[in-house]
Enzyme design. Structure first.
Site, PDB file in Angstrom:
ATOM      1  CB  CYS A 117      -0.954  44.445  -1.072  1.00  0.00           C
ATOM      2  SG  CYS A 117      -2.190  43.207  -0.601  1.00  0.00           S
ATOM      3  CD  GLU A 123      -2.840  47.847  -1.234  1.00  0.00           C
ATOM      4  OE1 GLU A 123      -3.107  46.794  -0.615  1.00  0.00           O
ATOM      5  OE2 GLU A 123      -2.756  47.906  -2.473  1.00  0.00           O
ATOM      6  CE  LYS A 152      -0.587  46.216  -4.910  1.00  0.00           C
ATOM      7  NZ  LYS A 152      -1.973  46.196  -4.359  1.00  0.00           N
TER       8      LYS A 152
END
Lengths: 547, 547
Positions: free
Chosen positions: A151, A41, A115
């Protein structure tokens, strides 16, 4: 699919350096006939970049790096690359930035996932910088339907948040419904004591629910307070763990999703994981700040001893200097024990007594202090003389002072601001005293590295005659329980008393915690190993009244 | 409608104390035949409560306070009350908390509005705690259609965010479309130099667009770094300003919306506003921390002089002690000037020379320092001796040390960690040096309070012979320009050079700013007066590489 997973240690802000790591892997794996190379990430800028993300010039630099990767895939006709980078949004509202995972190949961005679940608690501030992605789609790639996530996107599980469901969307569910055959999760997930157990539980749960291959890539390395432990892994669609990366170590590994040999999961012992994480934290702080040497005040107590061992493991004996600074209240044992520790560690060691300087302070302050009885003022002056000496050495020789306080004393303010709290990094500031003892025992597992005298003596600040921690503090077993309940579990005072601990002890402890917020506000950054460390992830007002 | 507006100074966390203020106003205005009493945003817990909001017991206490207000309106049959409080959400996802405005009356919550636009930049962390409200409705009350909003809800204007439209929703537009006749905005909007000009511009704009009465209530008072300036106001639906509250002062005023007499808007001079805001900041920090007295190191320079004047105005002459701590490098002028300043301010004054202590440090460090040339190490030792003396006095007598550094020196690290940076509160840490001079001139507007010698001498740290700031720093006019561009405007280095400032000067300045992040990480809280202060609202990694 043959995939290279790069569990790397980026440096925050070092876009050129991080890009170089990317290009090097791309070059080195070019002959391996890979399908995909995956980085973690925000790898382009390192995690966490914090407010560098609000600077337009910084985002520009990230974009240039992404372009260079695109360019490289054009020349090289090699495998695709999945990598994290901040990417500007085209929306005409919002913060204007996404935390994106890019699939790059054949000279273009094949797919961009933004994300969706942005952590904004504890040390995480992602809603400060990013807009939440709105589209959750799979992408067809080399015969697979890839679900690419970042994540937190796969951590929508109330078990992580004390039973609370904090996110409405569930990207995994959506990707599964869209037929994802392989889900990739690029992460920057920091170490904490129970994190790996939690991670495993959550991954086991999602694997039991879904039928895709699951690839998890985490970064490694220390960045200020945070230590990233890696432990990237691949679980295939037969629910077999076919690869797990080491903790804390940079590694590129090539994984074949058709591989069927199951790997035994080896959980790491809690104390070992703390020990190794702290060493990594120290090592990277020095490396990324551009320093090599540390100076540590050795009091003869267990905190400075453990700090010193960790520093020696991180930086090497030749880069550590231990200084003992006895006052008239220091026992001869303390000096001897410190000398023995230094000898065991083969570090440079010096003795600089502080009494003459201290007497001079008293003389200079006499016209003001008159004949008032000695109290903490005089104790703190001694601690600050030591701080001044260590910082003097630091400034003269370019060393970093390592602060040696533990979480228990930092919590109740049993430490001196600008004295023993001085330092560039606080190594064990997130370890309750009881845990410091456990780490000390681990250090001595084979041989006596920390002299037993240091471990066995009753803890003392040695700032006045016959002073012991337990004269003013409850036994550490009880203190640490109260602190755990109050700081990590957010219990109310009533709830803590209801666990059976003496009311007066609870009240006086919490009172001390609250009164000492002002000291912690000015504390050095400390390595985080628990769910709730002092520092960046704990934001408490000072001029307040809630006790 | 007859409305009592309470521009009050809540204490963060002091729910009982804040509730008492509410009940007192409700009692005192009961005979006035009011329709409504209005308090500011999150008044129940004070703003900003920070991580107290994640503690369940804290939210429980807020709920109890709200119940007591409800109870009171039942007994009293008085006017309705609008007040801000954190209120738990009933959603089965999310953070579980709203930043709400409650309309309470006749023993119940008549209406609840949940803040929709949550600021999450600079010093604001609202998305860390709150869910965004989803419904934007008007409520009929005493013949009016009230649109109740909370702070940021009315600031959806790109002008505030450097042209960026950061919010999608526009609560005002929706409330207007639903026929709101009166919009109430309860706020906790901190002071900064240009805030009031911005506020006025934005309010003028919205007033020109919509036809409702507009009531704006802001809190006053200092809470750690933030100073809330109030300036609550009422503009009626004829676009006339019919009430404006004083800056920084607690006040309850009864306003009749039928009132038609226009009030002249009196903008406050910039320097006056800074001067008064800082005094409020110091005053409240002491009050809310439970302290009365301050000790200040007087160097003979302008920074400590200005800090001392502000402290004296905040706390009274009898509560200030100035200490001058000359070294061999201090000019006789510096001691004399400090003494004269103390005399002008009628504060206690003492001289504690540091040379003998300093010599003792040098002697003790001689075995390590050997014959290495003197450098910043020795300079810092002196600054830290001063820090130790001030902290000793602080500990002995229960005073708070006030730190005296300005923003320019804090930016480039022209200050000593644990030395002159020591203190419980940093008074002028957000004032560039050039602004410190302007405030000094304002202080001396009628008579010479700060001796002219202090204002006119070239700035010097007096830590080595013939040392002047401008030996190592560019002229402050240029330095402050660079710092403004880099820190407040987020310019890139190239953009700063393009403004015409010498490249080498720009590079060496920015290099210093970046290298000294570690010092600022450990700095005392400082009063915020610019758009971007060091401290809580500026979060920059330390172990990073981006220069």
């Amino acid at each position: 699919m043959k995939i290279a997973i790069a569990q790397f240690n980026p440096t925050v802000g070092d876009i050129d350096g991080n890009l170089n790591k990317v290009l090097t892997v791309m070059k080195n794996t070019s002959k391996d006939k890979m399908d995909l190379i995956i980085f973690s990430e925000l790898f382009i800028c390192g995690y966490p970049p914090k407010d560098l993300l609000v600077k337009s010039w910084f985002i520009n630099k990230c974009e240039v790096a992404v372009k260079k990767i695109i360019e490289f895939t054009k020349q090289n006709k090699g495998p695709g690359v999945i990598i994290g980078s901040p990417i500007r949004s085209n929306n005409n509202y919002g913060k204007g930035l996404f935390n994106s995972a890019l699939l790059i190949g054949k000279g273009k961005i094949i797919f961009q996932y933004n994300k969706v679940l942005l952590p904004n608690y504890d040390v995480f501030d992602e809603e400060r910088y990013f807009d939440s992605g709105e589209e959750i789609e799979v992408v067809k790639y080399k015969g697979e339907k890839l679900g690419i996530t970042v994540c937190e996107d796969v951590w929508n599980n109330p078990k992580i948040f004390k039973g609370k469901k904090i996110y409405k969307k569930d990207p995994l569910k959506i990707l599964s419904s869209k037929g994802a055959t392989t889900v990739i999760n690029i992460s920057a997930s920091p170490y904490s004591i129970n994190k790996e157990t939690m991670r495993r539980k959550i991954i086991d749960e999602l694997i039991s629910k879904y039928d895709f291959n699951f690839i998890y890539i985490n970064q490694v390395g220390g960045n200020d307070e945070l230590i990233f432990d890696g432990q990237s892994r691949v679980i295939n669609n037969k629910k077999k763990l076919i690869s797990i990366f080491p903790s804390l170590i940079e590694k590129v590994e090539i994984v074949d999703l058709n591989e069927n040999e199951e790997i035994a999961y080896q959980p790491i012992n809690k104390i070992v994981s703390i020990y190794e994480a702290l060493i990594m934290g120290v090592k990277d702080y020095f490396l990324k700040c551009g320093f090599e040497k540390a100076v540590i005040g050795l009091s003869g107590g267990i905190d400075s001893a453990v700090t010193c061992v960790l520093a020696k493991e991180a930086l090497g004996s030749e880069n550590i200097i231990g200084i003992t600074m006895p006052s008239v209240y220091s026992s001869i044992g303390s000096i001897k024990d410190s000398a023995k520790l230094a000898e065991n560690l083969k570090i440079k060691f010096d003795i600089i007594p502080i009494n003459v300087i201290f007497q001079q302070y008293l003389k200079s302050l006499k016209p003001m202090f008159k004949n008032l009885p000695e109290n903490t003022a005089e104790e703190n002056i001694q601690a600050r003389i030591r701080g001044n000496i260590l910082m003097g050495i630091s400034n003269k020789f370019g060393y970093i002072v390592l602060s040696t306080g533990n979480k228990s004393e930092l919590a109740v303010g049993y430490c001196t601001l600008y004295g023993d709290m001085s330092g560039g990094l606080s190594v064990i500031s997130d370890l309750p005293k009881t845990l410091v003892y456990e780490v000390a025992k681990y250090i001595n597992r084979k041989e006596e590295i920390i002299p037993n005298e240091i471990i066995n003596k009753p803890p003392s600040a040695e700032l006045k005659p016959d002073q012991f921690d337990q004269d003013t503090l409850p036994p550490y077993e009880i203190l640490d329980k109260i602190l755990h309940f109050y700081i990590e579990e957010d219990y109310s005072i009533e709830d803590i008393i209801n666990t059976g601990i003496d009311e007066e002890v609870v009240l006086s402890t919490i009172n001390k915690v609250i009164k000492n917020e002002y000291k912690r506000y000015q504390a050095a950054p400390g390595l985080k190993i628990t769910e709730k460390a002092f520092g960046f992830g704990r934001r408490i007002p000072i001029a307040a009244k809630y006790f």
